[in-house]
Motif scaffolding. Sequence first.
Motif, short mmCIF file in Angstrom:
data_model
loop_
_atom_site.label_atom_id
_atom_site.label_comp_id
_atom_site.label_asym_id
_atom_site.label_seq_id
_atom_site.Cartn_x
_atom_site.Cartn_y
_atom_site.Cartn_z
N TYR A 174 0.84 -1.21 0.00
CA TYR A 174 0.00 0.00 0.00
C TYR A 174 0.87 1.25 0.00
O TYR A 174 0.60 2.21 -0.73
N TYR A 175 1.93 1.21 0.81
CA TYR A 175 2.87 2.33 0.83
C TYR A 175 3.50 2.55 -0.53
O TYR A 175 3.61 3.69 -1.03
N ALA A 176 3.96 1.46 -1.16
CA ALA A 176 4.63 1.56 -2.47
C ALA A 176 3.69 2.16 -3.51
O ALA A 176 4.11 2.96 -4.36
N PHE A 177 2.40 1.79 -3.45
CA PHE A 177 1.41 2.36 -4.37
C PHE A 177 1.33 3.87 -4.20
O PHE A 177 1.33 4.63 -5.18
N ASN A 178 1.29 4.31 -2.95
CA ASN A 178 1.25 5.75 -2.68
C ASN A 178 2.53 6.44 -3.15
O ASN A 178 2.50 7.54 -3.71
#
Length: 357
Positions: A263-267
């Motif tokens: 989720y962090y990487a997507f952001n």
Amino acid sequence: MSVFKAVEATFSNAAIISSITSTIFIILLGFFLRRHGTFGENFGKVLTNVSLTVAIPALAFNSFMQPMDSTAFHQGMGVLVWGIIIYVLLIFVTPFLYQRYVKDEREVLAILTTFGSTTFFGIPIVGAVYGAKGVMYSSIFNIGYRIFLYSYAYIKMSGLKMAAKNVKKMFLNPIVIATFLGLFMWLGQHLVPQVTVPAVVNGVQGTAMVHVAFYRIDQTALWLFKPLTYLANIASPLAWLAIGATLGSISIKEAAADKTPWYYAFNKVIIVPLLNLIILYLLNLTGILSLSYVAVATIVVMMATPTAAVVSAYAISFDRKALLSSNASLISTIAAVVMMPIWIAIMEVINGLGIFH
């Protein structure tokens, strides 16, 4: 130009495609060399140190060895202003992306999202795709990044007040020294004694004469500029090999088991650069801040980079979700390797549509 034609023009551009494939292939080479034991456990760190202390400073300094006109000056100053504004904006916006997490996790993830590996990951790619002008813009853009990285990020991650050692890091870093030295030389080249010398084009001295500042070593001291160019040219392959070696030394399976790093990487590699692109488009549309295509593309690439190594180091040093930060760094690096060619292609399509000039 229609979207279809812009896409076709992008993927038929040999220079763009070769830049993308070079990045991917050399990262994969570093990965396999580490997996097969050719690169030792600490070899990635050695490559990183060489890149950060020698190659990237040479790349940053050389990028300022070019003429300055009113357009270049205004573009550079626009990038500098945006480079400060965007970090202030991200500091306030990124915590809202992690509202479902507890306070400690939310703060760490917000800082990880705000600060990417713009120097080590971003600048070599910018140099490979957009050339010296892109590197110059990325170096100017990074001024705001370093101000907040060594002040705000340090304070938030450590829970302490600003330390003198971080101020020292900020100003004595070889890349910072090279950037400010190059920037001041670029800005002041019309204010110092001028000399008339045979023009040097693509490293070859011609017969036409040119009037330049005495310290424009790309024209007046090719014997000094050339070795710096050799050092600058190894910045990209060194960085990409080190990224691959780092990926090859970590258990991807364990990091991938946690959903939070994904989720962090997507952001980090999609939402943050997209936010920059949308706001810069609106500012350009309204005439508030009109940046060129190369400047905007450089900023998007810089913001689509994975976790900054310095922030990861803060997390480990101050025991602020160290495992989460390490996993986030790994997953975001993989995501950035995948997304970077896509962002470059998107920006080329936008360029074909003539949205930025």
